[in-house]
Scaffold this active site. Sequence first.
Site, PDB file in Angstrom:
ATOM      1  N   ASP A  64      58.413  10.397  -4.551  1.00  0.00           N
ATOM      2  CA  ASP A  64      56.799  10.321  -4.552  1.00  0.00           C
ATOM      3  C   ASP A  64      56.794   9.928  -6.155  1.00  0.00           C
ATOM      4  O   ASP A  64      56.933  10.831  -7.038  1.00  0.00           O
ATOM      5  CB  ASP A  64      56.409  12.078  -4.223  1.00  0.00           C
ATOM      6  CG  ASP A  64      54.899  12.242  -4.623  1.00  0.00           C
ATOM      7  OD1 ASP A  64      54.072  10.954  -4.736  1.00  0.00           O
ATOM      8  OD2 ASP A  64      54.563  13.051  -4.023  1.00  0.00           O
ATOM      9  N   VAL A  65      55.655   8.917  -6.051  1.00  0.00           N
ATOM     10  CA  VAL A  65      55.623   8.590  -7.479  1.00  0.00           C
ATOM     11  C   VAL A  65      54.521   9.145  -8.164  1.00  0.00           C
ATOM     12  O   VAL A  65      54.538   9.033  -9.482  1.00  0.00           O
ATOM     13  CB  VAL A  65      55.062   6.827  -7.484  1.00  0.00           C
ATOM     14  CG1 VAL A  65      56.058   6.108  -6.762  1.00  0.00           C
ATOM     15  CG2 VAL A  65      53.829   6.859  -6.618  1.00  0.00           C
ATOM     16  N   ASN A  90      52.828  -1.120  -6.078  1.00  0.00           N
ATOM     17  CA  ASN A  90      52.036  -1.220  -5.005  1.00  0.00           C
ATOM     18  C   ASN A  90      51.469   0.121  -4.404  1.00  0.00           C
ATOM     19  O   ASN A  90      50.536   0.271  -3.768  1.00  0.00           O
ATOM     20  CB  ASN A  90      52.766  -2.167  -4.136  1.00  0.00           C
ATOM     21  CG  ASN A  90      51.817  -1.830  -2.668  1.00  0.00           C
ATOM     22  OD1 ASN A  90      50.853  -2.574  -2.378  1.00  0.00           O
ATOM     23  ND2 ASN A  90      52.503  -1.346  -1.633  1.00  0.00           N
ATOM     24  N   TYR A 163      39.339   6.993  -5.463  1.00  0.00           N
ATOM     25  CA  TYR A 163      39.763   5.750  -5.125  1.00  0.00           C
ATOM     26  C   TYR A 163      39.190   4.402  -5.926  1.00  0.00           C
ATOM     27  O   TYR A 163      40.017   3.706  -6.661  1.00  0.00           O
ATOM     28  CB  TYR A 163      39.682   5.170  -3.703  1.00  0.00           C
ATOM     29  CG  TYR A 163      40.504   4.028  -3.113  1.00  0.00           C
ATOM     30  CD1 TYR A 163      42.059   4.089  -3.153  1.00  0.00           C
ATOM     31  CD2 TYR A 163      40.127   2.613  -3.287  1.00  0.00           C
ATOM     32  CE1 TYR A 163      42.792   2.979  -2.672  1.00  0.00           C
ATOM     33  CE2 TYR A 163      40.790   1.520  -3.144  1.00  0.00           C
ATOM     34  CZ  TYR A 163      42.222   1.717  -2.631  1.00  0.00           C
ATOM     35  OH  TYR A 163      42.821   0.391  -2.589  1.00  0.00           O
ATOM     36  N   LYS A 167      41.455   2.783  -8.862  1.00  0.00           N
ATOM     37  CA  LYS A 167      41.911   1.075  -9.005  1.00  0.00           C
ATOM     38  C   LYS A 167      41.068   0.366 -10.269  1.00  0.00           C
ATOM     39  O   LYS A 167      41.894  -0.526 -10.744  1.00  0.00           O
ATOM     40  CB  LYS A 167      41.441   0.658  -7.788  1.00  0.00           C
ATOM     41  CG  LYS A 167      42.201   1.009  -6.642  1.00  0.00           C
ATOM     42  CD  LYS A 167      43.449   0.691  -6.783  1.00  0.00           C
ATOM     43  CE  LYS A 167      44.471   1.024  -5.561  1.00  0.00           C
ATOM     44  NZ  LYS A 167      45.914   0.590  -5.734  1.00  0.00           N
ATOM     45  N   THR A 198      45.287  -1.807   7.077  1.00  0.00           N
ATOM     46  CA  THR A 198      46.699  -1.498   6.629  1.00  0.00           C
ATOM     47  C   THR A 198      46.455   0.198   7.194  1.00  0.00           C
ATOM     48  O   THR A 198      45.210   0.621   7.596  1.00  0.00           O
ATOM     49  CB  THR A 198      46.762  -1.428   5.371  1.00  0.00           C
ATOM     50  OG1 THR A 198      45.787  -0.448   4.474  1.00  0.00           O
ATOM     51  CG2 THR A 198      46.762  -2.691   4.668  1.00  0.00           C
TER      52      THR A 198
END
Length: 266
Positions: A64-65, A90, A163, A167, A198
């Site tokens: 888990d990053v 990514n 989000y 980003k 996705t």
Amino acid sequence: MGDVLAGRTIIITGPASGIGAAYAHVCAINGAKLLLLDRDAEGLAAKADELRGLGAEVAEYVVDVSDGDAVDRVFAAIEQEHTPDGAFLNAGINGTASPRLPEGELQNTSREIWHRVLGVNLHGFFYTLQRTAGLLKKAGRGTIVVTSSTAGERPEPLIGYAYIASKAAVTAVSRQAALELSKWGIRINVIAPGSFRTNIAGPLPPPPGKIETWNRSIPLGRHGRTEELEDLALLLISDRSSFMTGGVYVVDGGATALTQVLADQL
């Protein structure tokens, strides 16, 4: 099968599905050895087996990053076993409601959602960027390709606050790092996809009418297909882009060419 990446070892975070899977596919068919990092153990194993079926050499790391200590352990293992030449950073999640919905309004956006999304999309990105840069600096060269979003480029009324924030920050950090790391021969570029089909928002289908609403805001009239990112990804991770760094490459069917006023009228 090509040989553009023959002899190269490429790290990919979030390759179990979606855009990360497309990056893994194009690297595999062009001769790269792949180091795959994902928190979805089952999906990661299935994707790794699929890529081995294409002839690629693959190593898997379940992580888990958003857990910085776990990222450190995985990269320590990578450093002992491999010499990476580049990376696709990514990994990301969405999980945030549009501000056009009551639960997505500014006053109703929960701190739990805010921290969860930024934990993966920004903190996780930063942890993996730090460790990747450290490995590439030792080698004196390398290429990093970061997945951001058009949501980091302009307001997106159908995208939630967390989000959007994550980003925009990912894009800014990537460009800042491109300046610093250029002295070590390390290049960093950003792919900023628009609307692609996705499962980043989760396994459930979108609310009725949402896809149609999105499509009306895209001049080409549809969502992108992840394979439509593969040629750009190959360009940016390979020596074919040797004079490209600090760039942000939008792939969105023309959506950001519209003014927001026009988009709202469609």
